[in-house]
Scaffold this active site. Structure first.
Site, PDB file in Angstrom:
ATOM      1  N   ARG A   1       4.177  13.597  12.445  1.00  0.00           N
ATOM      2  CA  ARG A   1       2.897  13.247  12.430  1.00  0.00           C
ATOM      3  C   ARG A   1       2.219  13.897  13.711  1.00  0.00           C
ATOM      4  NH1 ARG A   1       1.515   6.848  11.317  1.00  0.00           N
ATOM      5  NH2 ARG A   1       3.263   6.349   9.812  1.00  0.00           N
TER       6      ARG A   1
ATOM      7  N   ARG B   1       0.928  -1.258   0.069  1.00  0.00           N
ATOM      8  CA  ARG B   1       0.104   0.037   0.062  1.00  0.00           C
ATOM      9  C   ARG B   1       0.971   1.237   0.042  1.00  0.00           C
ATOM     10  NH1 ARG B   1       0.321  -1.724   5.341  1.00  0.00           N
ATOM     11  NH2 ARG B   1       1.506  -0.121   6.598  1.00  0.00           N
TER      12      ARG B   1
END
Ligand code: MV4
Length: 444
Positions: free
Chosen positions: A335, A291
């Site tokens: 993040r 992915r």
């Protein structure tokens, strides 16, 4: 090229994919849950379809709802993003059988790499270094024998696990006798597959992964490695590229075998091959992820390659026209999560004040905006701040500067920017000596 694509995801990755589609002249269809009516991906897409309630199992994980949305909106491809159904072979198969291209590897490839034992078999075949351990699934007597041979501590891993799910450390034979049956039982419950394998426990490793792109027609390129050791409970928090601790010879050696691995399985699309690197600089293959990953922008920043655009291009049948991709400078991603800086507990809420950083060498990938209410139903990722510098020192000082500029506040809403600054200022991180246990050790 595709005319219209359904984006089977939400949040920043849905926004990222819509941007790539815009630049490629592809129309987009957003899907959204009832909790995501006001999400940015819905506003940016050409069309949108509500597919169900907030619970992921009734919306973003519900294959029939998503396929219905794809049929009524007459798309010719589905983009899965990460998480949710991204690596679900059934979803890839149903999409393909409905005549809708799944933007990613084939269902068979997803099935193969989802089976960690089969993936290790392929890795062995192409000469990728493996952790010493069992050569397949074990029963109790195999496990005892293997562990005596390689020495304790060992880890037990579920054949169908991955990403930190279904792994157990075992210190001695007594523990092995207790834990193996429990591990098998849990693996059966979690994955419907009770097979367990044994590996030597690698102490204080770094998590290093290679980004590849493949066109399924024989061409595979590497975009270099990322180091993702700054994590907590398998949630990555900071990722960087390149990894300071990897020397050029080792990089080339591993890269060549990673490319061989992808050729061997006829891989198509973007993918990541994960390793542990021990304190002596030795690599050990862990698994392959089929992915796009959250941390893909650091590879984009050092290579100038738009990975998401290439996902669409190879899915549409284009050949990769790039080969030895040049790398320049140093990139770090932070993040930014809606979470309490002390407890790491999620803290969703209304975004009342929002300043995001900018300036030279700074990229922000996000779906948030002022007035947006962060729903409590999904992961707490609000934004990714990615910085580039000509070298690691410049990237670190730019990172500190960019993090200083971040202001995200509202009732009940907290973000983790202070955590990132602490890491950047730590000696271990600056010297590149951090490992996967760093965050836990920092909190002691
Ligand atoms: C290991 C390991 C030590 N030794 N295998 C956890 C997630 C999965 N992808 C691999 N994992 C690990 N496998 C051996 N033989 C330590 C971990 C591990 C870990 C790996 C990468 C990033 C974070 C981690 C956190 C805890 C354990």
């Amino acid at each position: 090229m595709f005319e219209k694509v359904l984006i089977a995801n939400r949040g920043e990755i849905a926004v990222r994919a819509i941007r790539a589609c815009r630049e490629l002249g592809i129309k987009t269809v957003a899907i959204y849950s009832e909790a995501d009516r006001d999400s940015m991906h819905v506003k940016l897409a050409d069309e949108s379809v509500c597919i169900g309630p907030a619970e992921p199992s009734k919306s973003y994980l519900d294959i029939p709802s998503i396929m219905s949305a794809a049929e009524i909106s007459m798309v010719d491809a589905i983009y899965p993003g990460y998480g949710f159904l991204a690596e679900n072979p059934k979803f890839a198969e149903i999409s393909q059988k409905s005549g809708i291209k799944f933007v990613g590897p084939s269902a068979d490839t997803l099935e193969l790499i989802g089976n960690k034992l089969k993936a290790k078999e392929v890795a062995r075949k192409v000469g990728l270094p493996l952790v010493p351990g069992s050569e397949g699934a074990v029963d109790l007597s195999d496990a005892i024998e293997v562990a005596r041979e390689i020495g304790y501590p060992v880890v037990l891993k579920a054949a169908s696990g991955g990403g930190g799910r279904g792994i157990r450390i075992v210190m001695n034979e007594k523990e092995l006798l207790e834990k193996l049956p429990v591990a098998m039982h849990e693996a059966e419950l979690s994955f419907g597959d009770d097979r367990i394998y044994v590996e030597k426990f690698i102490i204080r490793p770094k998590h290093v992964e290679f980004q590849i792109l493949a066109d399924g027609k024989g061409k595979v390129v590497s975009l270099g490695e990322r180091e993702c050791s700054i994590q907590r409970r398998h949630q990555k928090l900071i990722e960087e590229s390149p990894c300071v601790a990897v020397n050029e010879d080792k990089r080339r050696e591993i890269e060549q075998r990673v490319i061989r691995f992808c050729e061997e399985i006829g891989y198509e699309g973007a993918g990541t091959v994960e390793f542990l690197m021990d304190e002596g600089g030795e690599f050990y293959f862990m698994e392959m992820n089929g992915r796009i990953q959250v941390e893909h922008p650091v590879s984009e920043m050092i290579t100038g390659t738009d990975i998401v655009k290439w996902q669409f291009k190879v899915a549409a049948g284009e050949e990769l026209e790039i080969s030895d991709v040049e790398r320049r400078g140093y990139a770090i991603e932070f993040r930014i999560n809606a979470e309490d800086p002390d407890t790491f507990a999620p803290s969703p809420g209304l975004i009342e004040e929002l300043f995001l950083p900018g300036g030279m060498g700074v990229r922000v990938d996000t779906h948030i905006y002022q007035g947006y209410a962060v729903p409590p139903n999904y992961d707490s990722l609000l934004a990714k701040v990615i910085v580039w510098g000509k070298d690691r020192e410049e990237a670190i000082s730019r990172g500190l500067r960019a993090l200083e500029e971040v202001r995200i506040s509202g009732r009940g809403l907290k973000v983790n920017t202070e955590f990132h600054k602490r890491v950047l200022l730590s000696r271990e991180f600056r010297e590149g000596n951090h490992h996967i246990g760093f965050v836990e050790e920092m909190l002691i």
